[in-house]
Design an enzyme around this catalytic site. Structure first.
Site, PDB file in Angstrom:
ATOM      1  CD  GLU A   1      -0.936   0.528   3.705  1.00  0.00           C
ATOM      2  OE1 GLU A   1      -1.356   1.689   3.611  1.00  0.00           O
ATOM      3  OE2 GLU A   1      -1.110  -0.192   4.693  1.00  0.00           O
TER       4      GLU A   1
ATOM      5  CE  LYS B   1      -1.795   2.291  12.840  1.00  0.00           C
ATOM      6  NZ  LYS B   1      -2.103   1.608  11.582  1.00  0.00           N
TER       7      LYS B   1
END
Length: 319
Positions: A40, A174
């Protein structure tokens, strides 16, 4: 006088380019059956500070090569998706502070209006699959945000992975997110999740998020075989959760304290939706004295090398 029997001419607009443009190296690798790993570009444009992001871009591609595969960083430039970027194109992605962040929902707008942007997990997965790339390396997935029962705030990454067939190597999600709820959503969406040499789901900066997974693989070859089996059964991704070694993670006590403080500060500042994550990560970076950035780069490099190894094993399997 015009003949009324003739059909009226209907003006047509030029076709909007949506097919990805492949770099020569990526095109040759795919044509000859060599392993390729998608990367990405949001990490470079929005996840790392300048100028460290440009150095990291080369390091991540080098890690994929060390794993035995060809790197294919993906971005949209002037409305055209590019799979595999030149050095000059990487410079552009890393240097432009106005570069948009493009999920799947944003791709048609960028294509139609000729805009440029960095691809997120969801859009990278889509473009990689369309190109024929079977492995994707990233840092961490998006997921279900805390208090999502009130805000309905959930990353598009999750539904995208339920519809795209590829291996995604990540360090979990996360820990600012609701990790148990994210794992529940992945299960509901029938996304296959395996730990790499662990049954503890990683929490990005830390090796253990406090949640577990049912299955693990011990080698890149096992991960490749799991994906090959999945691909033969139904569409959908295989998430390979690759934790940092404990001695390389962010100090766990510092992590928990700073995350709690950051969440409280974000709430007090009225941060909502997509503004919450960058607010908290900026707080974490400052409070950790830059240690969180070092951990971020470290885990991405580990994921990239493992993805290269899995891609090499996948390329060796019969289709």
């Amino acid at each position: 006088m015009q003949n009324s029997s003739q059909p009226a001419t209907v003006p047509t607009s030029p076709a909007v380019p949506t097919a990805p443009v492949l770099s020569p190296e990526v095109a040759d690798a795919l044509a000859t059956g060599r392993p390729v790993v998608a990367l990405e570009s949001t990490l470079l444009a929005h996840g790392l500070p300048r100028p460290e992001n440009r150095k990291a871009a080369d390091q991540v591609e080098d890690a994929v090569r060390a794993g035995g595969a060809v790197p294919a960083t993906i971005a949209v430039l002037d409305g055209v998706p590019h799979v595999g970027l030149t050095a000059e194109q990487v410079d552009r992605v890393c240097a432009d502070p106005e570069l948009a962040k493009l999920g799947i929902r944003d791709l048609p707008i960028a294509a139609a209006l000729g805009r440029s942007g960095a691809t997120t997990v969801s859009s990278t997965a889509l473009l990689a699959e369309r190109t024929g790339i079977g492995v994707f390396a990233t840092g961490g997935l998006g997921g279900v945000h805390r208090h999502a029962s009130d805000t309905f705030d959930e990353s598009a990454d999750l539904t995208a992975l339920s519809r795209t067939s590829l291996v995604v190597v990540c360090a979990g999600v996360k820990s600012i997110l609701d990790v148990p709820a994210t794992l529940e959503r992945l299960e509901s969406l029938s996304v296959t999740v395996v730990g790499y040499r662990t049954t503890q789901f990683p929490g990005f900066y830390v090796a253990d998020s406090g949640s577990s997974v049912d299955w693990s693989v011990q080698t890149p070859a096992e991960a490749a075989r799991v994906f090959a089996a999945r691909r033969g059964l139904a569409p959908g991704a295989v998430v390979v959760a690759n934790p940092l070694p404990v001695d390389q993670q962010l100090d766990a006590e510092l992590h928990d304290r700073v995350i709690a403080d950051a969440l409280a500060a974000a709430d007090a500042a009225g941060a909502r939706g997509k503004d919450v994550t960058p607010f908290i990560l900026g707080h974490l970076h400052e409070a950790s004295g830059g240690a969180s950035l070092e951990v971020n780069v470290r885990l991405v490099l580990r994921n990239a090398e493992l993805a290269g190894q899995i891609a090499a094993e996948l390329a060796a399997l019969p289709r």
